[in-house]
Motif scaffolding. Structure first.
Motif, PDB file in Angstrom:
ATOM      1  N   ILE A  74       1.052 -13.032 -12.905  1.00  0.00           N
ATOM      2  CA  ILE A  74       1.053 -13.332 -11.473  1.00  0.00           C
ATOM      3  C   ILE A  74       2.413 -12.933 -10.923  1.00  0.00           C
ATOM      4  N   THR A  75       2.395 -12.112  -9.871  1.00  0.00           N
ATOM      5  CA  THR A  75       3.622 -11.681  -9.215  1.00  0.00           C
ATOM      6  C   THR A  75       3.566 -12.105  -7.756  1.00  0.00           C
ATOM      7  N   GLN A  76       4.658 -12.684  -7.262  1.00  0.00           N
ATOM      8  CA  GLN A  76       4.761 -13.048  -5.857  1.00  0.00           C
ATOM      9  C   GLN A  76       5.923 -12.299  -5.233  1.00  0.00           C
ATOM     10  N   LEU A  77       5.676 -11.762  -4.060  1.00  0.00           N
ATOM     11  CA  LEU A  77       6.698 -11.033  -3.319  1.00  0.00           C
ATOM     12  C   LEU A  77       6.683 -11.480  -1.862  1.00  0.00           C
ATOM     13  N   HIS A  78       7.870 -11.643  -1.289  1.00  0.00           N
ATOM     14  CA  HIS A  78       7.932 -11.834   0.156  1.00  0.00           C
ATOM     15  C   HIS A  78       7.482 -10.533   0.810  1.00  0.00           C
ATOM     16  N   PHE A  79       6.905 -10.633   1.993  1.00  0.00           N
ATOM     17  CA  PHE A  79       6.397  -9.437   2.666  1.00  0.00           C
ATOM     18  C   PHE A  79       7.447  -8.333   2.765  1.00  0.00           C
ATOM     19  N   ASP A  80       8.684  -8.681   3.096  1.00  0.00           N
ATOM     20  CA  ASP A  80       9.724  -7.648   3.237  1.00  0.00           C
ATOM     21  C   ASP A  80       9.935  -6.894   1.931  1.00  0.00           C
ATOM     22  N   ALA A  81       9.996  -7.611   0.816  1.00  0.00           N
ATOM     23  CA  ALA A  81      10.181  -6.951  -0.484  1.00  0.00           C
ATOM     24  C   ALA A  81       8.970  -6.097  -0.821  1.00  0.00           C
ATOM     25  N   PHE A  82       7.798  -6.590  -0.519  1.00  0.00           N
ATOM     26  CA  PHE A  82       6.573  -5.835  -0.769  1.00  0.00           C
ATOM     27  C   PHE A  82       6.583  -4.523   0.017  1.00  0.00           C
ATOM     28  N   ILE A  83       6.873  -4.606   1.294  1.00  0.00           N
ATOM     29  CA  ILE A  83       6.895  -3.406   2.142  1.00  0.00           C
ATOM     30  C   ILE A  83       7.975  -2.439   1.680  1.00  0.00           C
ATOM     31  N   ASP A  84       9.157  -2.962   1.345  1.00  0.00           N
ATOM     32  CA  ASP A  84      10.253  -2.091   0.918  1.00  0.00           C
ATOM     33  C   ASP A  84       9.928  -1.299  -0.342  1.00  0.00           C
ATOM     34  N   HIS A  85       8.992  -1.770  -1.139  1.00  0.00           N
ATOM     35  CA  HIS A  85       8.620  -1.064  -2.365  1.00  0.00           C
ATOM     36  C   HIS A  85       7.453  -0.093  -2.178  1.00  0.00           C
ATOM     37  N   ILE A  86       6.967   0.008  -0.966  1.00  0.00           N
ATOM     38  CA  ILE A  86       5.908   0.978  -0.687  1.00  0.00           C
ATOM     39  C   ILE A  86       6.576   2.260  -0.220  1.00  0.00           C
ATOM     40  N   PRO A  87       6.365   3.348  -0.951  1.00  0.00           N
ATOM     41  CA  PRO A  87       7.038   4.598  -0.587  1.00  0.00           C
ATOM     42  C   PRO A  87       6.585   5.101   0.777  1.00  0.00           C
ATOM     43  N   THR A  88       7.490   5.741   1.467  1.00  0.00           N
ATOM     44  CA  THR A  88       7.170   6.284   2.784  1.00  0.00           C
ATOM     45  C   THR A  88       6.632   7.708   2.698  1.00  0.00           C
ATOM     46  N   SER A  89       6.558   8.253   1.499  1.00  0.00           N
ATOM     47  CA  SER A  89       5.976   9.580   1.317  1.00  0.00           C
ATOM     48  C   SER A  89       5.283   9.625  -0.033  1.00  0.00           C
ATOM     49  N   GLY A  90       4.459  10.643  -0.221  1.00  0.00           N
ATOM     50  CA  GLY A  90       3.749  10.805  -1.480  1.00  0.00           C
ATOM     51  C   GLY A  90       2.500  11.629  -1.269  1.00  0.00           C
ATOM     52  N   ASP A  91       1.960  12.130  -2.365  1.00  0.00           N
ATOM     53  CA  ASP A  91       0.807  13.002  -2.238  1.00  0.00           C
ATOM     54  C   ASP A  91      -0.504  12.350  -2.676  1.00  0.00           C
ATOM     55  N   LYS A  92      -0.471  11.181  -3.283  1.00  0.00           N
ATOM     56  CA  LYS A  92      -1.706  10.493  -3.664  1.00  0.00           C
ATOM     57  C   LYS A  92      -2.308   9.807  -2.443  1.00  0.00           C
ATOM     58  N   GLN A  93      -3.620   9.869  -2.367  1.00  0.00           N
ATOM     59  CA  GLN A  93      -4.343   9.215  -1.280  1.00  0.00           C
ATOM     60  C   GLN A  93      -4.903   7.886  -1.781  1.00  0.00           C
ATOM     61  N   PHE A  94      -4.620   6.823  -1.053  1.00  0.00           N
ATOM     62  CA  PHE A  94      -5.105   5.502  -1.415  1.00  0.00           C
ATOM     63  C   PHE A  94      -6.137   5.037  -0.404  1.00  0.00           C
ATOM     64  N   ALA A  95      -7.133   4.354  -0.883  1.00  0.00           N
ATOM     65  CA  ALA A  95      -8.124   3.762   0.008  1.00  0.00           C
ATOM     66  C   ALA A  95      -8.657   2.498  -0.652  1.00  0.00           C
ATOM     67  N   GLU A  96      -8.622   1.430   0.081  1.00  0.00           N
ATOM     68  CA  GLU A  96      -9.227   0.201  -0.395  1.00  0.00           C
ATOM     69  C   GLU A  96     -10.332  -0.146   0.579  1.00  0.00           C
ATOM     70  N   ARG A  97     -11.479  -0.388   0.031  1.00  0.00           N
ATOM     71  CA  ARG A  97     -12.639  -0.698   0.864  1.00  0.00           C
ATOM     72  C   ARG A  97     -13.131  -2.094   0.536  1.00  0.00           C
ATOM     73  N   ILE A  98     -13.146  -2.919   1.557  1.00  0.00           N
ATOM     74  CA  ILE A  98     -13.720  -4.244   1.367  1.00  0.00           C
ATOM     75  C   ILE A  98     -15.157  -4.209   1.862  1.00  0.00           C
TER      76      ILE A  98
END
Length: 157
Positions: A74-98
């Motif tokens: 189990i990992t917990q992150l504050h929103f700011d830390a979570f966002i800061d670890h999301i790269p602002t560039s990259g070539d992989k496409q992500f999609a999550e479908r609920i």
């Protein structure tokens, strides 16, 4: 930046993507209020998919947290830390479908509970359940916290 936290950055990237392109259709919500609750969560996911940190932050209540369950960890992150670890560039496409989101609203608090499938470059990577709780501040719904789990044994993988 990511070299310092290789495990965390991968986790945040996958979770971010998991939260990211959560292809939920607001049209699935039964009422206008349920649609209003789903909107900021979808905006967060869209922001992750677009790698737009400002867009993500706009959907979140400052000080909130994300809890990620991966196997026995189990990992917990504050929103700011979570966002800061999301790269602002990259070539992989992500999609999550609920699908089949359950939305419950009581005055100025709400929850979203939804099964999801997470795709990388169009292929299933994992699935699980997303849970978000929201609060209404100054007439606007904001995501106050998120929890999700992950299963490797998804149909179609």
């Amino acid at each position: 930046m990511y070299a310092r936290f290789p495990r965390l950055s991968r986790l945040a990237l996958v979770a971010g993507a998991a939260c990211a392109t959560l292809g939920v259709s607001v049209a699935h919500a039964a009422t206008p209020e349920e649609q209003a609750v789903l909107a900021p969560f979808q905006a967060l996911l869209d922001g992750i998919g677009k790698r737009d940190h400002a867009m993500m932050r706009a959907a979140l209540l400052p000080g909130g947290m994300i809890t990620l369950k991966r196997g026995d960890k189990i990992t917990q992150l504050h929103f700011d830390a979570f966002i800061d670890h999301i790269p602002t560039s990259g070539d992989k496409q992500f999609a999550e479908r609920i699908h089949d989101p359950l939305v419950r609203v009581d005055d100025d608090i709400a929850i979203i509970w939804a099964p999801y499938e997470f795709l990388i470059d169009g292929k299933p990577d994992h699935c699980g359940t997303d849970i978000a709780h929201l609060v209404k501040r100054d007439g606007k719904w904001l995501v106050a916290g998120i929890a999700d789990n992950q299963h490797a044994s998804c149909a179609g993988k």
